[in-house]
Design a protein around this motif. Structure first.
Motif, PDB file in Angstrom:
ATOM      1  N   MET A 169      -5.950   3.376   3.648  1.00  0.00           N
ATOM      2  CA  MET A 169      -6.515   3.589   2.146  1.00  0.00           C
ATOM      3  C   MET A 169      -6.421   2.223   1.554  1.00  0.00           C
ATOM      4  O   MET A 169      -5.602   1.324   1.642  1.00  0.00           O
ATOM      5  CB  MET A 169      -5.343   4.819   1.704  1.00  0.00           C
ATOM      6  CG  MET A 169      -5.601   5.935   2.193  1.00  0.00           C
ATOM      7  SD  MET A 169      -7.181   6.927   2.258  1.00  0.00           S
ATOM      8  CE  MET A 169      -6.852   7.653   0.380  1.00  0.00           C
ATOM      9  N   PRO A 170      -6.920   2.251  -0.063  1.00  0.00           N
ATOM     10  CA  PRO A 170      -6.769   1.211  -0.675  1.00  0.00           C
ATOM     11  C   PRO A 170      -5.225   0.470  -0.958  1.00  0.00           C
ATOM     12  O   PRO A 170      -4.736   1.373  -1.101  1.00  0.00           O
ATOM     13  CB  PRO A 170      -7.631   1.479  -1.839  1.00  0.00           C
ATOM     14  CG  PRO A 170      -8.501   2.745  -1.648  1.00  0.00           C
ATOM     15  CD  PRO A 170      -7.632   3.308  -0.540  1.00  0.00           C
ATOM     16  N   SER A 171      -5.212  -0.799  -1.210  1.00  0.00           N
ATOM     17  CA  SER A 171      -4.070  -1.296  -1.507  1.00  0.00           C
ATOM     18  C   SER A 171      -3.679  -1.240  -2.778  1.00  0.00           C
ATOM     19  O   SER A 171      -4.721  -1.024  -3.794  1.00  0.00           O
ATOM     20  CB  SER A 171      -3.876  -2.721  -0.945  1.00  0.00           C
ATOM     21  OG  SER A 171      -3.817  -2.670   0.258  1.00  0.00           O
ATOM     22  N   GLY A 180      -3.355   1.483  -9.595  1.00  0.00           N
ATOM     23  CA  GLY A 180      -2.204   0.448  -9.824  1.00  0.00           C
ATOM     24  C   GLY A 180      -1.234   0.817  -8.520  1.00  0.00           C
ATOM     25  O   GLY A 180      -0.766  -0.223  -8.076  1.00  0.00           O
ATOM     26  N   MET A 181      -1.129   2.166  -8.128  1.00  0.00           N
ATOM     27  CA  MET A 181      -0.070   2.318  -6.873  1.00  0.00           C
ATOM     28  C   MET A 181      -0.832   3.669  -6.482  1.00  0.00           C
ATOM     29  O   MET A 181      -0.822   4.554  -7.233  1.00  0.00           O
ATOM     30  CB  MET A 181       1.351   2.573  -7.492  1.00  0.00           C
ATOM     31  CG  MET A 181       2.213   2.662  -6.301  1.00  0.00           C
ATOM     32  SD  MET A 181       3.859   2.419  -6.539  1.00  0.00           S
ATOM     33  CE  MET A 181       4.036   0.777  -6.934  1.00  0.00           C
ATOM     34  N   LEU A 199       6.257   1.434   8.101  1.00  0.00           N
ATOM     35  CA  LEU A 199       4.911   1.844   7.340  1.00  0.00           C
ATOM     36  C   LEU A 199       4.404   0.972   5.985  1.00  0.00           C
ATOM     37  O   LEU A 199       3.272   0.521   6.234  1.00  0.00           O
ATOM     38  CB  LEU A 199       4.975   3.220   6.953  1.00  0.00           C
ATOM     39  CG  LEU A 199       5.191   4.351   8.083  1.00  0.00           C
ATOM     40  CD1 LEU A 199       5.199   5.756   7.665  1.00  0.00           C
ATOM     41  CD2 LEU A 199       3.686   4.268   8.872  1.00  0.00           C
ATOM     42  N   LEU A 200       5.466   0.904   5.187  1.00  0.00           N
ATOM     43  CA  LEU A 200       4.959   0.250   4.063  1.00  0.00           C
ATOM     44  C   LEU A 200       4.714  -1.338   4.240  1.00  0.00           C
ATOM     45  O   LEU A 200       3.667  -1.755   3.729  1.00  0.00           O
ATOM     46  CB  LEU A 200       6.313   0.189   3.116  1.00  0.00           C
ATOM     47  CG  LEU A 200       6.034  -0.721   1.717  1.00  0.00           C
ATOM     48  CD1 LEU A 200       4.888   0.047   0.821  1.00  0.00           C
ATOM     49  CD2 LEU A 200       7.198  -0.568   0.876  1.00  0.00           C
ATOM     50  N   ASN A 235       0.946  -1.264  -0.102  1.00  0.00           N
ATOM     51  CA  ASN A 235      -0.096   0.127   0.034  1.00  0.00           C
ATOM     52  C   ASN A 235       0.759   1.185   0.096  1.00  0.00           C
ATOM     53  O   ASN A 235       1.619   1.704   0.948  1.00  0.00           O
ATOM     54  CB  ASN A 235      -0.986  -0.033   1.259  1.00  0.00           C
ATOM     55  CG  ASN A 235      -1.794   1.093   1.085  1.00  0.00           C
ATOM     56  OD1 ASN A 235      -1.826   2.146   0.797  1.00  0.00           O
ATOM     57  ND2 ASN A 235      -3.299   0.689   1.576  1.00  0.00           N
ATOM     58  N   ALA A 236       0.971   1.767  -1.174  1.00  0.00           N
ATOM     59  CA  ALA A 236       1.676   3.220  -1.297  1.00  0.00           C
ATOM     60  C   ALA A 236       1.439   4.127  -0.411  1.00  0.00           C
ATOM     61  O   ALA A 236       2.029   5.072   0.007  1.00  0.00           O
ATOM     62  CB  ALA A 236       1.975   3.502  -2.651  1.00  0.00           C
TER      63      ALA A 236
END
Length: 320
Positions: A105-107, A198-199, A312-313, A95-96
């Motif tokens: 937030m969305p992955s 996509g990201m 975090l990532l 998840n950026a």
């Protein structure tokens, strides 16, 4: 318009030093205005790109269970605090947004295969397929990694020149950096997907990022808040952006620009190289950028900066 910069002076330019300074100033101007530019004339053979893309696509075509056996790990034999990625990550596994401190937030709809500096050592036990295709993938990504190291090093040298720093300023602070390479496959957008992400929107925690791609999808956000498509005519052109390290060093004189990837109606490949800093390097604003305004950032060791980002990532304990 994102500037296109030829990295090396042409043979007809007799004043090499003057031409080099011109290129350095072009890069510096791009870093101030958009944080993005395109590099051509880098001297990397076309086959280096083609082999990396072909062998990556062969890997992504494998059954999901086989790829999951090579799942990305975030430590190596060198110690538990080594967060350079190696191996496979599946759709929706990263998840950026979280990387920038925005959980919930969305992955991302992207598959990745990753390698770090250890790929340069053929004796290292790294998660590649144990067959001929795996050997070809490792060889291709090793060559690509080495090529990116060369290009990133040259760009860093030119940035030092533009900043009136010693030519080796960044080289001496990045020569053992835990740089990483990530080969991406974005699917074409599908009805069952929740969105076309996509990201997610993010900035890079890098000194310099080098990206190549074989189709549309990458977008940057300009200062007015508009999203602009970033396209190049071929996969031999490096899309370059500076990251948060250069923004910190320059007191935001150089722009670490938010960017994202939107899914298109067909699959898209990209390969991204992240040039980082040595763990013990202290990132602090250059005095020339604090002469008439206060520093926006406290000094920080790169190891601490990176660990927080990676926590975090990957959603690890200790994330702040």
């Amino acid at each position: 318009m994102i500037p296109i910069i030829t990295l090396e002076p042409g043979p007809a330019e007799a004043d090499h030093a003057g031409a080099e300074r011109r290129i350095a100033d072009e890069i510096s101007d791009a870093c101030r205005n958009t944080g993005f530019f395109v590099v051509r004339g880098h001297g990397i053979a076309r086959e280096v790109f083609d082999d990396a893309y072909r062998t990556s696509l062969d890997f992504f075509a494998r059954p999901l269970d086989a790829k999951r056996e090579l799942a990305m790990r975030t430590s190596t034999a060198r110690g538990d605090n080594d967060y350079s990625p190696y191996g496979y990550s599946a759709l929706l596994s990263e998840n950026a947004y979280a990387y920038t401190g925005r959980p919930g937030m969305p992955s991302d709809y992207v598959e990745k295969f990753s390698a770090g500096r250890l790929i340069l050592d053929d004796t290292e036990d790294l998660p590649f397929p144990a067959d001929e295709q795996g050997a070809q993938l490792r060889t291709a990504l090793k060559r690509y990694f080495a090529a990116c190291e060369s290009v990133a090093g040259r760009i860093a040298e030119l940035l030092a020149l533009a900043l009136d720093l010693p030519r080796d300023f960044f080289a001496t602070r990045t020569h053992t950096s835990n740089d990483s390479l990530r080969s991406h496959l974005y699917p074409g957008v599908a009805p069952e997907f929740l969105n076309d992400q996509g990201m997610g929107q993010h900035t890079d925690g890098t000194l310099i990022t080098l990206l190549t791609q074989d189709g549309p999808g990458l977008q940057l956000r300009d200062r007015a808040g508009h999203w602009l498509d970033v396209q190049v005519p071929d996969r031999e052109s490096f899309i370059v952006n500076i990251g948060d390290l250069m923004a910190r060093w320059s007191n935001d004189e150089y722009v670490s620009t938010p960017h994202r990837v939107r899914l298109a109606d067909r699959r898209r490949q990209s390969i991204v190289f992240f040039k980082l800093a040595n763990d013990d390097t202290v990132i602090e604003c250059f005095p020339k950028f604090t002469a008439d305004r206060p520093a926006k950032y406290e000094p920080i060791r790169y190891e601490d900066f990176s660990l927080e980002k990676m926590n975090l990532l990957f959603g690890r304990e200790g994330a702040r």
